[in-house]
Structure formats: C-alpha cells, structure tokens
Design an enzyme around this catalytic site. Structure first.
Site, mmCIF file in Angstrom:
data_model
loop_
_atom_site.group_PDB
_atom_site.id
_atom_site.type_symbol
_atom_site.label_atom_id
_atom_site.label_comp_id
_atom_site.label_asym_id
_atom_site.label_seq_id
_atom_site.Cartn_x
_atom_site.Cartn_y
_atom_site.Cartn_z
ATOM 1 N N SER A 138 0.825 -1.200 0.000
ATOM 2 C CA SER A 138 0.000 0.000 0.000
ATOM 3 C C SER A 138 0.864 1.256 0.000
ATOM 4 O O SER A 138 2.027 1.237 0.419
ATOM 5 C CB SER A 138 -0.882 -0.018 1.250
ATOM 6 N N LYS A 174 -8.794 -0.470 -8.443
ATOM 7 C CA LYS A 174 -9.244 -1.271 -7.305
ATOM 8 C C LYS A 174 -10.429 -0.576 -6.643
ATOM 9 O O LYS A 174 -10.304 0.557 -6.166
ATOM 10 C CB LYS A 174 -8.110 -1.450 -6.290
ATOM 11 N N HIS A 185 -13.636 -2.755 -0.675
ATOM 12 C CA HIS A 185 -12.655 -2.431 0.368
ATOM 13 C C HIS A 185 -12.928 -3.219 1.650
ATOM 14 O O HIS A 185 -12.765 -2.723 2.766
ATOM 15 C CB HIS A 185 -12.660 -0.923 0.664
ATOM 16 N N TYR A 212 -2.774 5.424 -3.449
ATOM 17 C CA TYR A 212 -3.790 6.340 -2.962
ATOM 18 C C TYR A 212 -3.392 7.733 -3.442
ATOM 19 O O TYR A 212 -2.265 8.182 -3.183
ATOM 20 C CB TYR A 212 -3.852 6.333 -1.432
ATOM 21 N N THR A 235 -6.514 2.924 -6.155
ATOM 22 C CA THR A 235 -7.691 2.681 -5.318
ATOM 23 C C THR A 235 -8.680 3.818 -5.517
ATOM 24 O O THR A 235 -8.342 4.988 -5.354
ATOM 25 C CB THR A 235 -7.295 2.550 -3.843
#
Length: 382
Positions: free
Chosen positions: A109, A255, A279, A132, A158
């Site tokens: 991540s 995603k 999520h 992100y 995401t």
C-alpha cells in the site's frame, strides 16, 4: 492455540485476536457502520452451489493463471493492505517472502511500513503497488517514479476511498497510526507484552513511502478514516485516473470497481485490470458483495480486461466459484493479515498452503484439470 492447529482463516482469526492488543485486532477485523457488507462479502458465496463433473482423470492438474501480464502458480494473490508492521514486526517483509515462495502476486500500500525500494530490491515475484492519490501532487509523482525505478509490475489505483468509511470499532478503541495509548486502551497493550515490546524495541514504526512528505501516520497519530478524509484528493476523477495510467505506462488496475458502467469506463481509459472490491466492507456499508456483482461485470468487460474478485475469500471453494463466473483470479487482505498477526511469515505461508491445498483438492473434486475447465455450467444459484 498453536500454528499447527490453524486449518482455516477463522482459526487464524482466533489466534490473531489472542496475540494482538484490542485496538490493533479490531482495526483488521472491523468494517464500516453496522458491518453488513463485511459479513455479506463471504456469505454471498453460500448462495451459489458447485456442480462437479466426475471421471475426468485429474491426477495431474494445473492451477496456474495469467493475470496482469504475469503467470502465477495459483489463482489467488495477496491484496495490498496498510500498516502491516503493526500486526507483526516483520510486516510486509514477511508477507512478501511468503508470496514469493508460493509464486503469486503481492501488493504493498501507499501506507506500507516498508519502502517501495526495499520490496523491489528483495522480491523477485510479481509486485503490485496500491496508489492512494494524495492532495500532495509531488508525493503522488514520487511514488509512481519509485515504482518505476524499483521495477514494480503493476499499479492499482484505489478508487473507493474518496473519504474514510465510518469504522466504528476504531472510534471505540481509539486506534490510530501510529498507535496512541489512551487510558481505555492501556490495559489491552499491557496484556500483550510480546506485541508491545516488539513495537517499542524493534525498528521504529513509519509509513515508509510517505514519511518524507507527511507527518501524518508516521509521527502524527491519526485514524485511517481521518487520514483518508483529510489527506486524499477528493477531486479524483476519470481524467486523473487516465493521466496516472499514461504516466505509469504499465499494467494498470483500478481497485474498487463495483458497477458495470465503471468497469466499462476502466476499459475506455486503458486500464488492464479491475479489482471488483468494496474495500472489505470498510467504506460504504450496504454495498453489494464483489461476488454478487461479478457475473454482470464479467459479461460486460471480461473479454477486454482482467477481472479480479477481491474480498470475502476464506475458502478454496470461494476461489473456484469466482473463477467459474469468469474472474481471472481472486485476492484478499484479511485472509493473510490474521495469519501474519498470528505467526509472521510462517503464518502467512501456512494460510497460503491451506488455501492452495483446498483449491487443488476442490478442482480435482470438480473434475477440472485446469482453471479453464471451470465454467458457469458448474454453478447453480439458490
């Protein structure tokens, strides 16, 4: 309970609960609002039955699939998750090594606790970076550039975290990154001395890919929901996603796709994969389960883009059901985070071994010599 007594994901969940302080466990285990969607993600598989074929000669079978341009040994991979060194002191290092051993995709991540550079340097199997999009455009550019330099194989943007979900368990326990000990949580930390000593005496906690740009999450405590709401770019749109895809130039996944319309737009902007995901129920409670949306999305775009079923996977049979609908592969987070918390790399390897054995056994019982032999003819909905 010992590691050798963990035969399924629920066993690892129980062991993780025993080994983690309450706020940390409930961060992994919890979801948004009433957690309806979190439960629905797994329950959705119960409404679909497998119809096996027999006398298929299945002594030798092939569980490999090609997804996002890489052939992997089994149709299940480890979805990127944040903050892993809070669950076990080796964090992403342990998970990456286990994924490499099983020859499958591993993701980190933007909120990882080990750097892009280290993972790129040490792991040879396929690597996915979960981006992100922050308000800080220089940070976004720096993370993409680092992924290029580290030779990551794909980026997953995401798209379902425009604001943080209402994670009430985290509100009740006071969970933050980095952890903040409060009067209400102090006893839980004190009752888990092994975790607490690892956290205090080993490598200092940090969000390795963010710390040079932001204090939040590494030096300034903040809940994950608050972080998403305050730090991420709420103006993120299709034009921005397309620009990121062009800048990256490689395998590009979105995603958090849940609608047919969005899946079609993902194809239009040149994405090569989508993760059908809510999520883990952590964002919009009341959302449909990924498995329930899968057939509709596969029918619309499955011949144009890799469709991955992400979320709710706890059994090999769940993987077979998703593949029979038309998913190229499945992925999940909690399925290995419980194992990481329970026993580090050995735990992740055991849960992957358990799931791999279930996939192999269930394929043989289904009369499928390869993933290509699975189809909707093998399914019946109640």
């Amino acid at each position: 309970m010992r590691l050798d007594q963990c035969h399924n994901v629920d066993d690892f969940r129980r062991l993780a609960k025993a080994r983690l302080p309450g706020p940390v466990f409930h961060y992994i285990d919890g979801a948004a609002d009433d957690e309806v969607t979190r439960r629905r993600n797994t329950a959705a598989f119960d409404d679909c039955d497998l119809v096996p074929n027999v006398l298929a000669g299945v002594q030798d079978i092939d569980t490999s699939v090609t997804v996002m341009g890489k052939r992997i040994a089994m149709p299940l991979f480890l979805s990127p998750t944040a903050l892993q060194r809070l669950f076990h002191w080796r964090g992403e290092r342990a998970v990456a090594a286990a994924a490499e051993k099983f020859d499958t995709w591993f993701g980190i991540s933007s909120l990882a606790t080990v750097s892009i550079e280290e993972i790129g340097r040490t792991i040879a199997s396929p690597k996915l970076f979960q981006l992100y999009v922050h308000k800080d455009k220089e940070l976004n550019a720096a993370m993409i550039a680092a992924c290029k330099a580290a030779k990551f194989d794909a980026i997953a943007l995401t798209v379902d975290t425009i604001v943080g979900g209402n994670r009430e368990r985290c509100l009740r326990t006071g969970f933050t990154s980095p952890p903040r000990i409060t009067p209400s949580s102090a006893l839980s930390f004190a009752m888990h001395p092994r975790w607490t000593l690892d956290y205090l005496l080993r490598e200092p906690f940090e969000l390795s890919n963010l710390k040079d740009h932001l204090d939040e999450g590494s030096r300034k405590s903040m809940s994950v929901g608050e972080y998403f709401t305050k730090m991420l770019d709420q103006s993120l749109d299709w034009k921005t996603a397309e620009a990121i895809r062009a800048d990256w130039g490689g395998e590009f996944c979105l995603k958090g796709i849940m609608s047919v319309g969005d899946a079609q737009r993902a194809v239009d902007i040149g994405a090569t994969a989508i993760m059908v995901s809510n999520h883990g129920g952590r964002q919009l409670d009341g959302s449909r389960a990924p498995f329930d949306q899968l057939a509709e999305i596969v029918d619309a775009v499955g011949d144009k883009i890799d469709v991955i079923c992400d979320g709710g996977i706890t059994r090999g049979s769940h993987v077979l059901k998703a593949l029979s609908v038309g998913a190229k592969a499945c992925s999940g987070g909690r399925l290995y985070l419980y194992a990481l918390a329970a026993a580090g790399q050995a735990g992740v390897e055991r849960t992957l071994g358990n799931l791999q054995a279930e996939i192999i056994r269930d394929m043989k019982l289904m009369g499928a010599k390869s993933v290509a032999d699975l189809s909707r003819a093998n399914l019946r909905w109640r």
